[in-house]
Motif scaffolding. Structure first.
Motif, PDB file in Angstrom:
ATOM      1  N   PRO A  58      -2.456  14.519   1.783  1.00 20.40           N
ATOM      2  CA  PRO A  58      -2.509  13.557   0.674  1.00 20.40           C
ATOM      3  C   PRO A  58      -1.284  12.660   0.629  1.00 20.40           C
ATOM      4  CG  PRO A  58      -3.320  15.672  -0.059  1.00 20.40           C
ATOM      5  CD  PRO A  58      -2.772  15.896   1.331  1.00 20.40           C
ATOM      6  N   GLY A  59      -1.532  11.398   0.340  1.00 20.09           N
ATOM      7  CA  GLY A  59      -0.503  10.375   0.296  1.00 20.09           C
ATOM      8  C   GLY A  59      -0.907   9.194   1.145  1.00 20.09           C
ATOM      9  N   VAL A  60      -0.046   8.172   1.169  1.00 16.99           N
ATOM     10  CA  VAL A  60      -0.273   6.977   1.989  1.00 16.99           C
ATOM     11  C   VAL A  60       0.692   7.020   3.160  1.00 16.99           C
ATOM     12  CG1 VAL A  60      -0.338   4.458   2.048  1.00 16.99           C
ATOM     13  CG2 VAL A  60      -0.994   5.671  -0.048  1.00 16.99           C
ATOM     14  N   HIS A  61       0.147   6.979   4.366  1.00 14.51           N
ATOM     15  CA  HIS A  61       0.948   7.168   5.570  1.00 14.51           C
ATOM     16  C   HIS A  61       0.650   6.083   6.604  1.00 14.51           C
ATOM     17  CE1 HIS A  61       1.418  11.325   4.103  1.00 14.51           C
ATOM     18  NE2 HIS A  61       0.106  11.329   3.932  1.00 14.51           N
ATOM     19  N   GLY A  62       1.644   5.764   7.420  1.00 17.04           N
ATOM     20  CA  GLY A  62       1.342   5.166   8.699  1.00 17.04           C
ATOM     21  C   GLY A  62       0.711   6.236   9.573  1.00 17.04           C
ATOM     22  N   GLU A  85       1.626   7.745  12.133  1.00 19.35           N
ATOM     23  CA  GLU A  85       2.557   8.789  12.561  1.00 19.35           C
ATOM     24  C   GLU A  85       2.772   9.861  11.500  1.00 19.35           C
ATOM     25  OE1 GLU A  85       4.675   5.713  10.278  1.00 19.35           O
ATOM     26  OE2 GLU A  85       3.363   5.598  12.035  1.00 19.35           O
ATOM     27  N   GLY A  86       2.446   9.550  10.251  1.00 16.77           N
ATOM     28  CA  GLY A  86       2.686  10.493   9.174  1.00 16.77           C
ATOM     29  C   GLY A  86       1.582  11.509   8.960  1.00 16.77           C
ATOM     30  N   ALA A  87       0.420  11.317   9.624  1.00 14.35           N
ATOM     31  CA  ALA A  87      -0.719  12.193   9.319  1.00 14.35           C
ATOM     32  C   ALA A  87      -1.528  12.619  10.540  1.00 14.35           C
ATOM     33  CB  ALA A  87      -1.649  11.488   8.325  1.00 14.35           C
ATOM     34  N   ILE A  88      -1.300  11.997  11.702  1.00 10.48           N
ATOM     35  CA  ILE A  88      -2.172  12.212  12.864  1.00 10.48           C
ATOM     36  C   ILE A  88      -1.383  12.836  14.007  1.00 10.48           C
ATOM     37  CG2 ILE A  88      -3.580  11.033  14.610  1.00 10.48           C
ATOM     38  CD1 ILE A  88      -4.310   8.992  12.457  1.00 10.48           C
ATOM     39  N   ASP A  89      -1.950  13.889  14.592  1.00  6.70           N
ATOM     40  CA  ASP A  89      -1.349  14.543  15.750  1.00  6.70           C
ATOM     41  C   ASP A  89      -1.594  13.668  16.983  1.00  6.70           C
ATOM     42  OD1 ASP A  89      -1.033  16.138  18.129  1.00  6.70           O
ATOM     43  OD2 ASP A  89      -1.147  17.929  16.896  1.00  6.70           O
ATOM     44  N   PRO A  90      -0.528  13.122  17.595  1.00  2.00           N
ATOM     45  CA  PRO A  90      -0.744  12.190  18.705  1.00  2.00           C
ATOM     46  C   PRO A  90      -1.373  12.838  19.936  1.00  2.00           C
ATOM     47  CG  PRO A  90       1.585  12.684  18.479  1.00  2.00           C
ATOM     48  CD  PRO A  90       0.902  13.264  17.284  1.00  2.00           C
ATOM     49  N   LYS A  91      -1.088  14.101  20.197  1.00  4.51           N
ATOM     50  CA  LYS A  91      -1.635  14.743  21.393  1.00  4.51           C
ATOM     51  C   LYS A  91      -3.144  14.902  21.278  1.00  4.51           C
ATOM     52  CE  LYS A  91       2.679  17.096  22.533  1.00  4.51           C
ATOM     53  NZ  LYS A  91       3.368  18.393  22.751  1.00  4.51           N
ATOM     54  N   MET A  93       0.816  -1.213   0.000  1.00  9.10           N
ATOM     55  CA  MET A  93       0.000   0.000   0.000  1.00  9.10           C
ATOM     56  C   MET A  93       0.853   1.269   0.000  1.00  9.10           C
ATOM     57  SD  MET A  93      -3.401  -0.967   2.225  1.00  9.10           S
ATOM     58  CE  MET A  93      -2.624  -1.814   3.589  1.00  9.10           C
ATOM     59  N   LEU A  94       2.020   1.218   0.626  1.00  8.85           N
ATOM     60  CA  LEU A  94       2.915   2.376   0.590  1.00  8.85           C
ATOM     61  C   LEU A  94       3.358   2.682  -0.834  1.00  8.85           C
ATOM     62  CD1 LEU A  94       5.112   1.714   3.747  1.00  8.85           C
ATOM     63  CD2 LEU A  94       3.408   3.531   3.465  1.00  8.85           C
ATOM     64  N   GLU A  95       3.355   1.687  -1.717  1.00 13.80           N
ATOM     65  CA  GLU A  95       3.710   1.901  -3.118  1.00 13.80           C
ATOM     66  C   GLU A  95       2.705   2.798  -3.839  1.00 13.80           C
ATOM     67  OE1 GLU A  95       3.962  -1.992  -4.725  1.00 13.80           O
ATOM     68  OE2 GLU A  95       5.901  -2.454  -3.792  1.00 13.80           O
ATOM     69  N   LEU A  96       1.515   2.977  -3.241  1.00 15.53           N
ATOM     70  CA  LEU A  96       0.475   3.805  -3.847  1.00 15.53           C
ATOM     71  C   LEU A  96       0.546   5.261  -3.377  1.00 15.53           C
ATOM     72  CD1 LEU A  96      -2.529   1.303  -3.564  1.00 15.53           C
ATOM     73  CD2 LEU A  96      -1.107   1.781  -5.566  1.00 15.53           C
ATOM     74  N   ASP A  97       1.611   5.624  -2.700  1.00 22.04           N
ATOM     75  CA  ASP A  97       1.740   6.967  -2.151  1.00 22.04           C
ATOM     76  C   ASP A  97       1.651   8.041  -3.244  1.00 22.04           C
ATOM     77  OD1 ASP A  97       2.336   8.916  -0.069  1.00 22.04           O
ATOM     78  OD2 ASP A  97       4.340   9.049  -0.943  1.00 22.04           O
ATOM     79  N   ALA A 157      -4.578   8.784   2.930  1.00 22.90           N
ATOM     80  CA  ALA A 157      -4.766   7.390   3.330  1.00 22.90           C
ATOM     81  C   ALA A 157      -3.898   7.101   4.541  1.00 22.90           C
ATOM     82  CB  ALA A 157      -4.409   6.445   2.184  1.00 22.90           C
ATOM     83  N   VAL A 158      -4.520   6.609   5.610  1.00 20.99           N
ATOM     84  CA  VAL A 158      -3.808   6.236   6.835  1.00 20.99           C
ATOM     85  C   VAL A 158      -3.990   4.739   7.023  1.00 20.99           C
ATOM     86  CG1 VAL A 158      -3.578   6.586   9.310  1.00 20.99           C
ATOM     87  CG2 VAL A 158      -4.246   8.499   7.844  1.00 20.99           C
ATOM     88  N   ILE A 159      -2.890   4.007   6.982  1.00 21.65           N
ATOM     89  CA  ILE A 159      -2.959   2.549   7.081  1.00 21.65           C
ATOM     90  C   ILE A 159      -2.471   2.102   8.455  1.00 21.65           C
ATOM     91  CG2 ILE A 159      -2.798   2.173   4.603  1.00 21.65           C
ATOM     92  CD1 ILE A 159       0.169   1.635   4.898  1.00 21.65           C
ATOM     93  N   GLY A 160      -3.135   1.070   8.994  1.00 21.74           N
ATOM     94  CA  GLY A 160      -2.730   0.540  10.296  1.00 21.74           C
ATOM     95  C   GLY A 160      -3.144   1.409  11.459  1.00 21.74           C
ATOM     96  N   MET A 161      -4.411   1.891  11.465  1.00 18.08           N
ATOM     97  CA  MET A 161      -4.852   2.792  12.529  1.00 18.08           C
ATOM     98  C   MET A 161      -5.770   2.063  13.499  1.00 18.08           C
ATOM     99  SD  MET A 161      -4.460   5.713  13.817  1.00 18.08           S
ATOM    100  CE  MET A 161      -4.865   5.096  15.459  1.00 18.08           C
TER     101      MET A 161
END
Length: 385
Positions: A343-347, A349-355, A107-111, A121-125
């Motif tokens: 935009p893009g394919v992220h884990g 950590e790449g798109a979500i503010d943890p706090k 799925m990361l290949e579809l970034d 796209a957020v994968i593994g959430m």
């Protein structure tokens, strides 16, 4: 939501159907009867949809009129890239709970395609991956440079199925088979600054600040593959299990038989449930590490070597459906509010503010925290130079 009537999806649908940010929840599932029943239970915002995601035309039609698709339909090695590709084609934002390393790489290949389509796209959430990745961000953010990052979860035979009255041994579930697969098949890990081939169940010693150290075992999971994308200086990234030693001795013995060709994964899963001394005192002492999901980063801060631990202090507890489906729903609500838009394919950590995530997640605990109460901890040990 694909797989919306399943164990994980149902919890996410339940949260979303009650949320002001959501106008409509489509409970899409191959099992029309289950989808219809769940939608009726959830109330007027929920609509059932009979959907076989292997039917590409039906999948495309289902995605045409939705803003966000949540993919809870496994196995992800079969359907992860397929559903994500359909979402990108439809211009629909995407989240899933994929916990397999193989489809994660696919799925990361579809970034690039997702970026071009303006799709986030957020994968593994889910729990691990998901919550674990965002704890790793909190730990890594305390370091100027990160050498190693570990995400960890507790493996326990207490969650294994129990035999019915007419069974001597229980039957293996899909979750058991999935765990055995992760523990017995070749995996990819991040070591020496790059992806390398490995086998699961390598034993290591890990220390969490304030708790001491104990044995952990390497697992095949997505976190090690995505976390270095945001901290490229990382030399080692591993997902590990803490557990009573008896359980790990049991799965290690089974893994040797699988690798020798004596058992396939299905047979190994059944055989594991026949092993003695997998739980309780018979399996050894409880690990002296946090029982929740946690993360550890090792690196430097202001020229000093440090080890940083992070874990949630207030979060939903219960079965895997709750621990996986509710984090997915929380991230979806953040996306609906415009807080997840990259935009893009992220884990995660790449798109979500943890706090923001952990503060929102805490509201779904059995006892939500009072204002001002810490919902996560970040603790640091200074290491000898």
């Amino acid at each position: 939501m694909t797989g919306g009537a399943g164990e994980m999806g149902a919890y996410a649908c339940g949260v979303l159907a009650k949320a002001d940010e959501i106008a409509k929840v489509v409970v899409a599932d191959r099992d029309e009867e289950k989808a219809t029943k769940l939608a009726a239970d959830l109330g007027p915002k929920a609509t059932p949809l009979a959907l076989d995601i292997s039917d590409s035309e039906a999948l495309a039609r289902a995605l045409a009129d939705v803003d966000i698709v949540l993919n809870c339909a496994g196995p992800f090695y079969r359907f992860g890239r397929e559903v994500l590709s359909a979402a990108i084609a439809a211009g629909t934002d995407y989240l899933d709970i994929c916990d397999d390393w193989e489809p994660t790489l696919e799925m990361l290949e579809l970034d690039d395609a997702a970026r071009a389509a303006g799709v986030t796209a957020v994968i593994g959430m889910g729990a691990s991956p998901g919550t674990s990745n965002l704890l790793a961000v909190l730990a890594m953010d305390e370091c100027d440079a990160v050498d190693r990052v570990y995400t960890s979860w507790r493996a326990s035979a207490a969650h294994f199925p129990r035999p019915t009255a007419d069974q001597e041994f229980p039957e293996a579930t899909a979750a058991i088979e999935h765990w055995v697969h992760n523990c017995t098949e070749p995996i990819k890990i991040w070591r020496d600054g790059g992806l390398v081939d490995a086998h699961a169940l390598e034993e290591l010693t890990l220390a969490y600040p304030g708790w001491g150290e104990d044995a952990v075992w390497v697992c095949g999971h997505p976190e090690p593959l995505t976390l270095p994308r945001i901290r490229p200086e990382v030399r080692e990234s591993l997902n590990v299990m803490s557990a009573r030693r008896g359980l790990m001795n049991g799965i290690s013995g089974i893994a040797k038989r699988v690798r020798a060709g004596e058992l396939n994964v299905r047979q190994a899963s059944d055989e594991l449930l026949r092993q003695p001394n997998l739980s309780g005192k018979a399996a050894g002492r409880s690990p002296s590490l946090p029982s929740n999901i946690f993360a550890i980063a090792e690196g430097t801060k202001d020229g000093t070597r440090v080890r940083v631990g992070a874990q949630a202090l207030v979060q939903p507890e219960g079965n895997m459906g709750e621990m996986t489906g509710i984090p997915l729903a929380v991230a979806t609500l953040m996306a609906a509010r415009g807080q997840v838009s990259k935009p893009g394919v992220h884990g995660p950590e790449g798109a979500i503010d943890p706090k923001i995530f952990f503060n929102d997640l805490a509201q779904f605990a059995d006892e939500p925290p009072a204002p001002g109460v810490a919902v996560y901890e970040v603790v640091t040990d200074v290491l000898d130079s």
